[in-house]
Design a protein around this motif. Sequence first.
Motif, PDB file in Angstrom:
ATOM      1  N   VAL A 267      57.433  39.715  51.211  1.00  0.00           N
ATOM      2  CA  VAL A 267      56.243  39.097  50.621  1.00  0.00           C
ATOM      3  C   VAL A 267      55.562  40.078  49.666  1.00  0.00           C
ATOM      4  O   VAL A 267      56.000  41.211  49.504  1.00  0.00           O
ATOM      5  CB  VAL A 267      55.266  38.630  51.724  1.00  0.00           C
ATOM      6  N   SER A 268      54.468  39.628  49.037  1.00  0.00           N
ATOM      7  CA  SER A 268      53.895  40.392  47.928  1.00  0.00           C
ATOM      8  C   SER A 268      52.870  41.443  48.320  1.00  0.00           C
ATOM      9  O   SER A 268      52.690  42.429  47.598  1.00  0.00           O
ATOM     10  CB  SER A 268      53.254  39.430  46.924  1.00  0.00           C
ATOM     11  N   GLN A 269      52.181  41.268  49.472  1.00  0.00           N
ATOM     12  CA  GLN A 269      51.092  42.200  49.775  1.00  0.00           C
ATOM     13  C   GLN A 269      50.733  42.158  51.263  1.00  0.00           C
ATOM     14  O   GLN A 269      51.146  41.251  51.997  1.00  0.00           O
ATOM     15  CB  GLN A 269      49.870  41.856  48.933  1.00  0.00           C
ATOM     16  N   PRO A 270      49.988  43.158  51.746  1.00  0.00           N
ATOM     17  CA  PRO A 270      49.684  43.279  53.173  1.00  0.00           C
ATOM     18  C   PRO A 270      49.002  42.053  53.793  1.00  0.00           C
ATOM     19  O   PRO A 270      49.284  41.703  54.947  1.00  0.00           O
ATOM     20  CB  PRO A 270      48.782  44.509  53.237  1.00  0.00           C
ATOM     21  N   SER A 271      48.085  41.405  53.071  1.00  0.00           N
ATOM     22  CA  SER A 271      47.388  40.257  53.660  1.00  0.00           C
ATOM     23  C   SER A 271      48.345  39.117  53.981  1.00  0.00           C
ATOM     24  O   SER A 271      48.130  38.364  54.937  1.00  0.00           O
ATOM     25  CB  SER A 271      46.281  39.757  52.721  1.00  0.00           C
ATOM     26  N   THR A 272      49.429  38.999  53.206  1.00  0.00           N
ATOM     27  CA  THR A 272      50.434  37.973  53.489  1.00  0.00           C
ATOM     28  C   THR A 272      51.187  38.321  54.764  1.00  0.00           C
ATOM     29  O   THR A 272      51.468  37.451  55.590  1.00  0.00           O
ATOM     30  CB  THR A 272      51.414  37.846  52.309  1.00  0.00           C
ATOM     31  N   VAL A 273      51.518  39.602  54.939  1.00  0.00           N
ATOM     32  CA  VAL A 273      52.148  40.051  56.180  1.00  0.00           C
ATOM     33  C   VAL A 273      51.255  39.689  57.367  1.00  0.00           C
ATOM     34  O   VAL A 273      51.700  39.078  58.350  1.00  0.00           O
ATOM     35  CB  VAL A 273      52.403  41.569  56.160  1.00  0.00           C
ATOM     36  N   ASP A 274      49.985  40.048  57.290  1.00  0.00           N
ATOM     37  CA  ASP A 274      49.061  39.806  58.392  1.00  0.00           C
ATOM     38  C   ASP A 274      48.933  38.320  58.705  1.00  0.00           C
ATOM     39  O   ASP A 274      48.885  37.920  59.874  1.00  0.00           O
ATOM     40  CB  ASP A 274      47.683  40.385  58.058  1.00  0.00           C
ATOM     41  N   SER A 275      48.880  37.489  57.663  1.00  0.00           N
ATOM     42  CA  SER A 275      48.731  36.055  57.865  1.00  0.00           C
ATOM     43  C   SER A 275      49.955  35.458  58.555  1.00  0.00           C
ATOM     44  O   SER A 275      49.830  34.687  59.513  1.00  0.00           O
ATOM     45  CB  SER A 275      48.497  35.353  56.524  1.00  0.00           C
ATOM     46  N   LEU A 276      51.152  35.815  58.081  1.00  0.00           N
ATOM     47  CA  LEU A 276      52.378  35.267  58.668  1.00  0.00           C
ATOM     48  C   LEU A 276      52.579  35.767  60.098  1.00  0.00           C
ATOM     49  O   LEU A 276      53.005  35.010  60.973  1.00  0.00           O
ATOM     50  CB  LEU A 276      53.573  35.631  57.795  1.00  0.00           C
ATOM     51  N   VAL A 277      52.258  37.024  60.350  1.00  0.00           N
ATOM     52  CA  VAL A 277      52.360  37.545  61.720  1.00  0.00           C
ATOM     53  C   VAL A 277      51.356  36.835  62.619  1.00  0.00           C
ATOM     54  O   VAL A 277      51.664  36.478  63.763  1.00  0.00           O
ATOM     55  CB  VAL A 277      52.140  39.065  61.742  1.00  0.00           C
ATOM     56  N   GLY A 278      50.167  36.579  62.086  1.00  0.00           N
ATOM     57  CA  GLY A 278      49.148  35.890  62.876  1.00  0.00           C
ATOM     58  C   GLY A 278      49.571  34.497  63.299  1.00  0.00           C
ATOM     59  O   GLY A 278      49.429  34.118  64.473  1.00  0.00           O
TER      60      GLY A 278
ATOM     61  N   LYS B 101      48.660  48.106  49.280  1.00  0.00           N
ATOM     62  CA  LYS B 101      47.343  47.564  48.977  1.00  0.00           C
ATOM     63  C   LYS B 101      47.501  46.171  48.370  1.00  0.00           C
ATOM     64  O   LYS B 101      48.584  45.800  47.904  1.00  0.00           O
ATOM     65  CB  LYS B 101      46.603  48.475  47.994  1.00  0.00           C
ATOM     66  N   GLU B 102      46.395  45.431  48.359  1.00  0.00           N
ATOM     67  CA  GLU B 102      46.430  44.089  47.781  1.00  0.00           C
ATOM     68  C   GLU B 102      46.682  44.168  46.277  1.00  0.00           C
ATOM     69  O   GLU B 102      46.144  45.040  45.583  1.00  0.00           O
ATOM     70  CB  GLU B 102      45.102  43.372  48.039  1.00  0.00           C
ATOM     71  N   VAL B 103      47.492  43.238  45.773  1.00  0.00           N
ATOM     72  CA  VAL B 103      47.825  43.232  44.351  1.00  0.00           C
ATOM     73  C   VAL B 103      47.380  41.946  43.654  1.00  0.00           C
ATOM     74  O   VAL B 103      47.586  41.781  42.453  1.00  0.00           O
ATOM     75  CB  VAL B 103      49.345  43.423  44.146  1.00  0.00           C
ATOM     76  N   GLY B 104      46.749  41.037  44.385  1.00  0.00           N
ATOM     77  CA  GLY B 104      46.321  39.781  43.786  1.00  0.00           C
ATOM     78  C   GLY B 104      45.654  38.888  44.809  1.00  0.00           C
ATOM     79  O   GLY B 104      45.400  39.303  45.948  1.00  0.00           O
ATOM     80  N   PRO B 105      45.372  37.629  44.436  1.00  0.00           N
ATOM     81  CA  PRO B 105      44.753  36.690  45.361  1.00  0.00           C
ATOM     82  C   PRO B 105      45.635  36.462  46.584  1.00  0.00           C
ATOM     83  O   PRO B 105      46.864  36.563  46.513  1.00  0.00           O
ATOM     84  CB  PRO B 105      44.636  35.404  44.527  1.00  0.00           C
ATOM     85  N   PHE B 106      45.020  36.136  47.702  1.00  0.00           N
ATOM     86  CA  PHE B 106      45.757  35.880  48.939  1.00  0.00           C
ATOM     87  C   PHE B 106      46.740  34.726  48.762  1.00  0.00           C
ATOM     88  O   PHE B 106      46.438  33.715  48.138  1.00  0.00           O
ATOM     89  CB  PHE B 106      44.795  35.553  50.079  1.00  0.00           C
ATOM     90  N   THR B 107      47.931  34.895  49.324  1.00  0.00           N
ATOM     91  CA  THR B 107      48.951  33.854  49.309  1.00  0.00           C
ATOM     92  C   THR B 107      49.823  33.996  50.540  1.00  0.00           C
ATOM     93  O   THR B 107      49.968  35.097  51.075  1.00  0.00           O
ATOM     94  CB  THR B 107      49.822  33.942  48.046  1.00  0.00           C
TER      95      THR B 107
END
Length: 209
Positions: free
Chosen positions: A58-69, A109-115
């Motif tokens: 995936v593209s950024q850490p927040s996507t990792v966190d969301s999918l793991v969640g 680090k984040e590179v763009g809007p959450f996805t």
Amino acid sequence: MEINTNISTDINIQLEVADPQAAAAIYDAAFGLGDRLGFRASQTPTTGFRGFILSLVVSQPSTVDSLVGTAVEAGFAVLEPAKKSLWGYSAVVQAPEGTIWKVATSKKKEVGPFTREIDDLVLLQGVADVKASKQFYVDRGLTVSRSFGGKYAEFANSGSPVTLALYPRKAAAKEAGVSLEGSGSHRIVMNSGIGSFTDPDGFVWEEAV
């Protein structure tokens, strides 16, 4: 071996599970992979490490966190909590039916809007001999895109839903955070246009219909 350059090298995955309908619902809630992943009924015995990891890139850490969640909410167990490393940010989880998944990004680090978009689905096969297995698949029409001697090999996906990569079995188990011991069926089948066969490490391939 003569290579047929007209074959389709698209790879699709089927996980062998006790209840395909239930597994499909769990995976839809966890990752929303749609037709990137299939399921078929099987009670074939297996114990311990199955010899492979499925990786969501995936593209950024927040996507990792969301999918793991959402995976944890769907019943997955966390094997390796999300954390930064030399190579980026990743976590490892295990599905209720036993399949091990890594969710990873090369970004710290984040590179763009959450996805929640998944850029690539990688099948990382743990093998006894990376060089030998690499040649085995080259002989069947796959093209190597990256290779690091006997440590890692990756094949060009040419738009395929799945990217195939090879890793030493011991290193794959370490990546998953589990013991490398395991026996029985891999409980995974690949469908493609490169033929029906069982590779040197027991992974089963079937001709796509």
